[in-house]
Design a protein around this motif. Structure first.
Motif, PDB file in Angstrom:
ATOM      1  N   SER A  26       0.830  -1.206   0.000  1.00 27.11           N
ATOM      2  CA  SER A  26       0.000   0.000   0.000  1.00 27.11           C
ATOM      3  C   SER A  26       0.866   1.259   0.000  1.00 27.11           C
ATOM      4  O   SER A  26       1.919   1.306   0.661  1.00 27.11           O
ATOM      5  CB  SER A  26      -0.890   0.010   1.250  1.00 27.11           C
ATOM      6  OG  SER A  26      -1.500   1.267   1.425  1.00 27.11           O
ATOM      7  N   GLN A  28       0.293   3.708   1.656  1.00 23.71           N
ATOM      8  CA  GLN A  28       0.272   4.209   3.029  1.00 23.71           C
ATOM      9  C   GLN A  28       1.512   3.783   3.825  1.00 23.71           C
ATOM     10  O   GLN A  28       1.848   4.417   4.831  1.00 23.71           O
ATOM     11  CB  GLN A  28      -0.973   3.701   3.756  1.00 23.71           C
ATOM     12  CG  GLN A  28      -2.289   4.151   3.155  1.00 23.71           C
ATOM     13  CD  GLN A  28      -3.477   3.479   3.826  1.00 23.71           C
ATOM     14  OE1 GLN A  28      -3.320   2.743   4.805  1.00 23.71           O
ATOM     15  NE2 GLN A  28      -4.671   3.724   3.305  1.00 23.71           N
ATOM     16  N   GLU A  67      -3.493  -8.125   5.068  1.00 24.87           N
ATOM     17  CA  GLU A  67      -3.301  -6.723   5.452  1.00 24.87           C
ATOM     18  C   GLU A  67      -1.864  -6.465   5.877  1.00 24.87           C
ATOM     19  O   GLU A  67      -1.264  -5.442   5.526  1.00 24.87           O
ATOM     20  CB  GLU A  67      -4.261  -6.354   6.580  1.00 24.87           C
ATOM     21  CG  GLU A  67      -5.709  -6.218   6.141  1.00 24.87           C
ATOM     22  CD  GLU A  67      -6.613  -5.841   7.297  1.00 24.87           C
ATOM     23  OE1 GLU A  67      -6.157  -5.946   8.466  1.00 24.87           O
ATOM     24  OE2 GLU A  67      -7.770  -5.446   7.038  1.00 24.87           O
ATOM     25  N   ARG A  70       0.491  -6.360   2.903  1.00 22.44           N
ATOM     26  CA  ARG A  70       0.294  -5.188   2.054  1.00 22.44           C
ATOM     27  C   ARG A  70       0.688  -3.894   2.761  1.00 22.44           C
ATOM     28  O   ARG A  70       0.780  -2.841   2.125  1.00 22.44           O
ATOM     29  CB  ARG A  70      -1.177  -5.071   1.636  1.00 22.44           C
ATOM     30  CG  ARG A  70      -1.631  -6.078   0.600  1.00 22.44           C
ATOM     31  CD  ARG A  70      -2.935  -5.609  -0.004  1.00 22.44           C
ATOM     32  NE  ARG A  70      -2.768  -4.314  -0.648  1.00 22.44           N
ATOM     33  CZ  ARG A  70      -3.742  -3.414  -0.794  1.00 22.44           C
ATOM     34  NH1 ARG A  70      -4.948  -3.654  -0.331  1.00 22.44           N
ATOM     35  NH2 ARG A  70      -3.510  -2.261  -1.412  1.00 22.44           N
ATOM     36  N   ASN A  72      -1.281  -2.486   4.858  1.00 22.32           N
ATOM     37  CA  ASN A  72      -2.555  -1.792   4.740  1.00 22.32           C
ATOM     38  C   ASN A  72      -3.247  -1.724   6.104  1.00 22.32           C
ATOM     39  O   ASN A  72      -3.096  -2.607   6.931  1.00 22.32           O
ATOM     40  CB  ASN A  72      -3.452  -2.552   3.749  1.00 22.32           C
ATOM     41  CG  ASN A  72      -4.554  -1.677   3.203  1.00 22.32           C
ATOM     42  OD1 ASN A  72      -4.442  -0.465   3.173  1.00 22.32           O
ATOM     43  ND2 ASN A  72      -5.640  -2.293   2.759  1.00 22.32           N
TER      44      ASN A  72
END
Length: 295
Positions: A26, A28, A67, A70, A72
């Motif tokens: 990600s 982020q 998650e 990633r 994320n």
């Protein structure tokens, strides 16, 4: 010493053909988060294991593991990070240091970090002897190079330690490479450049390093000091217009004082090529410094 817990089964035959790889990391995820996440993903891809295999080995759900892989959502607690890394046989000590730095990047407080780590019992790992020998040999020159761009001993020490922890996580891959020194240098260099000050055009900004040179520190009251300072700033700025290999060699040799005989070893270059790169770097610098200033 291997992590505590039950022994892990060998990779499943044909696992690489089952399931799908995790989605890309990600946007982020910050640079410190990527510092440990990218090597963990690399180990996963090389292992032939799938997300289903990690679910079976770690005890966490596919959603949670997906998650984590990633980067994320919320920053992952150490317990699940350790469980996934244990399933992949990733060294715990360097991963925990990188995880901690990324937790601070994610604005987790010290109590949260300490409580997460306290949930997992682990005695630590011993680094491979070849890794220890390599990092001990390279640390002084790597530190000098990092200091030229990051300016302080503290920042240089931190980025060298970060690079060496990533190197430990990737050691199997690094040791199998055709040119270990070149691989390690590129990994380390990328961490320095990630945190170096930059010009608007993306080049690293080396001008502040002028003020830490012996010539500047020792000549504050000397005649012509301002002119000499201006010329040094122009020279240091021109250095960052060189191609990467030329810039690295020039910074190591002329700013850090690394002996010419040692630079080939540090950069993973043939000695004859190092001499050629030095020659081209000096010629390119002369051209850059003598170029007419656009009106």
């Amino acid at each position: 010493m291997p992590p505590s817990g039950p022994a892990q089964p060998p990779p499943l035959q044909g696992a690489a053909r089952r399931g799908r790889r995790p989605a890309p990391i990600s946007p982020q995820a910050g640079p410190s988060h990527r510092a440990w996440l990218e090597p963990v993903r690399s180990v996963l891809f090389a292992s032939g294991l799938t997300l289903d295999d990690l679910v079976d080995r770690s005890g966490y759900s596919k959603t949670r593991i997906s998650e984590l892989l990633r980067g994320n959502g919320y920053y992952p607690p150490w317990e699940i990070t350790f469980s996934v890394s244990h399933a992949l046989d990733v060294p715990t000590s360097p991963l925990r240091r990188l995880w901690t730095a990324a937790a601070r990047e994610a604005r987790k407080d010290n109590d949260w970090i300490r409580n997460c780590i306290d949930q997992v019992a682990h005695d630590g790992d011993s680094p491979p002897l070849p890794y220890r020998a390599f990092t001990e040999a390279m640390r002084p020159d790597y530190s000098d190079y990092a200091r030229a761009f990051l300016l302080t001993d503290q920042r240089a020490h931190w980025v060298v330690c970060e690079a060496f922890d990533i190197l430990w996580l990737r050691w199997s891959e690094v040791a199998a490479s055709a040119n270990l020194n070149h691989y390690a240098w590129q990994l380390f260099r990328a961490r320095v450049m990630l945190r170096a000050a930059r010009h608007a055009d993306g080049r690293p900004d080396l001008r502040a390093a002028v003020f830490s040179t012996h010539e500047v520190r020792g000549s504050d009251n000397a005649p012509g000091h301002f002119m000499a300072l201006t010329e040094l700033i122009e020279l240091f700025d021109a250095l960052t217009r060189l191609p990467d290999a030329q810039m690295d060699l020039t910074v190591l040799h002329y700013l850090c004082g690394t002996p010419a005989a040692g630079i080939a070893h540090i950069l993973g270059m043939a000695p004859a090529l190092t001499h050629a790169v030095d020659h081209h770097a000096r010629a390119t610098l002369e051209t850059l410094l003598n170029a007419p200033i656009p009106e």
